[in-house]
Scaffold this motif. Structure first.
Motif, mmCIF file in Angstrom:
data_model
loop_
_atom_site.group_PDB
_atom_site.id
_atom_site.type_symbol
_atom_site.label_atom_id
_atom_site.label_comp_id
_atom_site.label_asym_id
_atom_site.label_seq_id
_atom_site.Cartn_x
_atom_site.Cartn_y
_atom_site.Cartn_z
ATOM 1 N N ALA A 139 34.310 60.159 -78.631
ATOM 2 C CA ALA A 139 33.334 61.258 -78.638
ATOM 3 C C ALA A 139 33.692 62.281 -77.568
ATOM 4 O O ALA A 139 33.640 63.495 -77.817
ATOM 5 C CB ALA A 139 31.929 60.714 -78.416
ATOM 6 N N GLN A 140 34.085 61.805 -76.394
ATOM 7 C CA GLN A 140 34.449 62.719 -75.307
ATOM 8 C C GLN A 140 35.681 63.539 -75.691
ATOM 9 O O GLN A 140 35.723 64.740 -75.468
ATOM 10 C CB GLN A 140 34.711 61.936 -74.025
ATOM 11 N N GLU A 141 36.692 62.875 -76.298
ATOM 12 C CA GLU A 141 37.893 63.581 -76.724
ATOM 13 C C GLU A 141 37.572 64.665 -77.752
ATOM 14 O O GLU A 141 38.203 65.719 -77.775
ATOM 15 C CB GLU A 141 38.899 62.599 -77.330
ATOM 16 N N LEU A 142 36.587 64.395 -78.608
ATOM 17 C CA LEU A 142 36.212 65.338 -79.656
ATOM 18 C C LEU A 142 35.193 66.370 -79.165
ATOM 19 O O LEU A 142 34.836 67.283 -79.903
ATOM 20 C CB LEU A 142 35.634 64.587 -80.866
ATOM 21 N N GLY A 143 34.708 66.210 -77.930
ATOM 22 C CA GLY A 143 33.724 67.136 -77.389
ATOM 23 C C GLY A 143 32.339 66.953 -77.989
ATOM 24 O O GLY A 143 31.555 67.892 -78.053
ATOM 25 N N ILE A 144 32.039 65.726 -78.416
ATOM 26 C CA ILE A 144 30.741 65.416 -79.025
ATOM 27 C C ILE A 144 29.915 64.636 -78.011
ATOM 28 O O ILE A 144 30.387 63.661 -77.422
ATOM 29 C CB ILE A 144 30.922 64.590 -80.317
ATOM 30 N N GLN A 145 28.677 65.064 -77.820
ATOM 31 C CA GLN A 145 27.778 64.402 -76.877
ATOM 32 C C GLN A 145 27.047 63.268 -77.580
ATOM 33 O O GLN A 145 26.374 63.485 -78.589
ATOM 34 C CB GLN A 145 26.775 65.411 -76.315
ATOM 35 N N ILE A 146 27.151 62.054 -77.040
ATOM 36 C CA ILE A 146 26.424 60.901 -77.590
ATOM 37 C C ILE A 146 25.060 60.859 -76.914
ATOM 38 O O ILE A 146 24.974 60.969 -75.685
ATOM 39 C CB ILE A 146 27.199 59.596 -77.343
ATOM 40 N N PRO A 147 23.984 60.707 -77.680
ATOM 41 C CA PRO A 147 22.638 60.682 -77.092
ATOM 42 C C PRO A 147 22.484 59.548 -76.075
ATOM 43 O O PRO A 147 22.881 58.413 -76.346
ATOM 44 C CB PRO A 147 21.710 60.449 -78.295
ATOM 45 N N MET A 159 21.902 63.584 -84.597
ATOM 46 C CA MET A 159 23.301 64.029 -84.606
ATOM 47 C C MET A 159 23.705 64.451 -86.007
ATOM 48 O O MET A 159 23.214 63.919 -87.000
ATOM 49 C CB MET A 159 24.230 62.896 -84.143
ATOM 50 N N ALA A 160 24.622 65.408 -86.086
ATOM 51 C CA ALA A 160 25.127 65.853 -87.381
ATOM 52 C C ALA A 160 25.977 64.740 -87.995
ATOM 53 O O ALA A 160 26.728 64.065 -87.296
ATOM 54 C CB ALA A 160 25.970 67.112 -87.206
ATOM 55 N N THR A 161 25.830 64.563 -89.290
ATOM 56 C CA THR A 161 26.612 63.555 -90.002
ATOM 57 C C THR A 161 28.103 63.809 -89.816
ATOM 58 O O THR A 161 28.887 62.879 -89.666
ATOM 59 C CB THR A 161 26.254 63.575 -91.506
ATOM 60 N N ARG A 162 28.477 65.069 -89.783
ATOM 61 C CA ARG A 162 29.882 65.438 -89.567
ATOM 62 C C ARG A 162 30.394 64.861 -88.251
ATOM 63 O O ARG A 162 31.511 64.357 -88.167
ATOM 64 C CB ARG A 162 30.003 66.964 -89.576
ATOM 65 N N ALA A 186 33.115 61.903 -87.791
ATOM 66 C CA ALA A 186 34.355 62.178 -87.062
ATOM 67 C C ALA A 186 34.619 61.086 -86.030
ATOM 68 O O ALA A 186 35.751 60.612 -85.886
ATOM 69 C CB ALA A 186 34.281 63.543 -86.377
ATOM 70 N N ILE A 187 33.580 60.669 -85.332
ATOM 71 C CA ILE A 187 33.730 59.602 -84.343
ATOM 72 C C ILE A 187 34.185 58.314 -85.032
ATOM 73 O O ILE A 187 35.143 57.676 -84.606
ATOM 74 C CB ILE A 187 32.416 59.377 -83.560
#
Length: 75
Positions: free
Chosen positions: A29-37, A45-48, A52-53
């Motif tokens: 998630a960090q590599e993809l720039g996505i914040q985990i709640p 969170m978006a399904t996309r 991706a994760i």
């Protein structure tokens, strides 16, 4: 269900792997720039993003398995 609990009926064959998989999830998630709640609830969170994760985790696990198998066959 409380925070951090999953509705999935999937059970890990090696329960101790849960912590390693969680760590992998956060790294991806960090590599993809996505914040985990922080509360563990993924409902907003978006399904996309969740897809991706999951997809990147699967690729990485396959890569680890391939490297492990290649190392075993080389003996």
């Amino acid at each position: 269900m409380g925070a951090g609990q999953s509705r999935s009926s999937n059970q890990l064959v090696v329960p101790q792997a849960n912590q390693a998989l969680d760590q992998l999830k956060f790294e991806v998630a960090q590599e993809l720039g996505i914040q985990i709640p922080q509360d563990g609830y993924y409902g907003f969170m978006a399904t996309r993003d969740t897809g991706a994760i999951g997809g990147h985790i699967t690729r990485r696990l396959v890569q680890i398995a391939e490297q492990t198998l290649a190392g075993q066959s080389g003996r």
